[in-house]
Design an enzyme around this catalytic site. Structure first.
Site, PDB file in Angstrom:
ATOM      1  N   LEU A  27       0.832  -1.187  -0.047  1.00  0.00           N
ATOM      2  CA  LEU A  27      -0.381   0.154  -0.060  1.00  0.00           C
ATOM      3  C   LEU A  27       0.822   1.280   0.048  1.00  0.00           C
ATOM      4  CD1 LEU A  27      -2.465  -0.995   2.813  1.00  0.00           C
ATOM      5  CD2 LEU A  27      -2.865  -1.351   0.300  1.00  0.00           C
ATOM      6  N   ASP A  28       0.499   2.566  -0.481  1.00  0.00           N
ATOM      7  CA  ASP A  28       1.176   3.613  -0.483  1.00  0.00           C
ATOM      8  C   ASP A  28       1.464   4.072   0.957  1.00  0.00           C
ATOM      9  OD1 ASP A  28       0.775   3.787  -3.119  1.00  0.00           O
ATOM     10  OD2 ASP A  28      -0.669   5.467  -3.061  1.00  0.00           O
ATOM     11  N   LYS A  29       2.386   4.515   1.486  1.00  0.00           N
ATOM     12  CA  LYS A  29       2.855   4.698   2.735  1.00  0.00           C
ATOM     13  C   LYS A  29       1.612   5.309   3.577  1.00  0.00           C
ATOM     14  CE  LYS A  29       6.358   7.329   5.400  1.00  0.00           C
ATOM     15  NZ  LYS A  29       7.476   8.238   5.481  1.00  0.00           N
ATOM     16  N   THR A  31      -1.578   5.207   2.957  1.00  0.00           N
ATOM     17  CA  THR A  31      -2.885   4.465   3.027  1.00  0.00           C
ATOM     18  C   THR A  31      -3.046   3.172   4.045  1.00  0.00           C
ATOM     19  OG1 THR A  31      -2.887   4.900   0.600  1.00  0.00           O
ATOM     20  CG2 THR A  31      -4.434   3.245   1.499  1.00  0.00           C
TER      21      THR A  31
END
Length: 203
Positions: A27-29, A31
């Protein structure tokens, strides 16, 4: 980090740990939400193939600026590395851009913002953030793909997090050979952001 937490959990349960063969996706940092981890290298490989073949259902929640029109649509636009800022991704058609497709559906809307359910058909870096920003509805709390209007709305509602959450994940268990569906509860900051805008929490 997440890997340290997983390593500790595996040690407690007597499961061998390898940093290369645990996380099936990322996941994006900023998110929050569902993240799939494998207990064995065999399971890791089988689960990664499901992601590669797009057999995994990934559903996200996003709070965005404004009211998308139409309220439900597919954003089908290739994504590649931004040509001037290499830390960002952009919708663009070049030889190195890759197919990207996101379906969004508006769950609820108020004058300044909307709560969307997003389904990922592909898994490109920053995909939902880039796609929603490209149609004029940046995710609130996103400092990378923001607009002046989304920054103003974020500040007005004292939002202190990226309003993007990996809500539900459905995949085939490589050991039980049956479909597994999991749902991640919303973090406190996102709940506060949703309620602060006078939107209802999803059920």
């Amino acid at each position: 980090t997440i890997l340290h937490g997983i390593a500790h959990l595996f040690t407690e349960r007597g499961i061998s740990f390898s940093s290369d063969g645990v996380l099936v996706h990322r996941l994006d940092k900023e998110t929050t939400g569902c993240l799939l981890a494998a207990k064995t290298p065999e399971a890791h490989g089988l689960l990664q193939k499901q992601f590669e073949h797009r057999d995994v259902s990934k559903v996200y929640l996003a709070v965005v600026l404004g009211q998308p029109d139409p309220p439900k649509a597919i954003v089908d636009a290739p994504i590649g590395r931004n040509l001037t800022d290499r830390t960002k991704m952009s919708v663009l058609r070049t030889s190195v851009s890759r197919e990207a497709k996101t379906t969004y559906r508006t769950l609820e809307t108020v004058s300044s913002a909307s709560l969307l359910q997003c389904h990922l058909h592909t898994g490109r870096t920053h995909q939902i953030r880039v796609h929603l920003s490209s149609i004029g509805h940046p995710i609130l709390g996103d400092v990378v793909y923001s607009s002046s209007q989304s920054e103003k709305c974020t500040a007005q509602h004292n939002i202190e997090c990226l309003c993007l959450h990996a809500w539900k994940l459905t995949f085939l268990s490589p050991t039980k050979l049956k479909e597994i569906s999991v749902e991640a509860p919303l973090p406190v900051q996102l709940v506060s952001a949703i309620q602060g805008i006078n939107l209802s929490l999803p059920s």
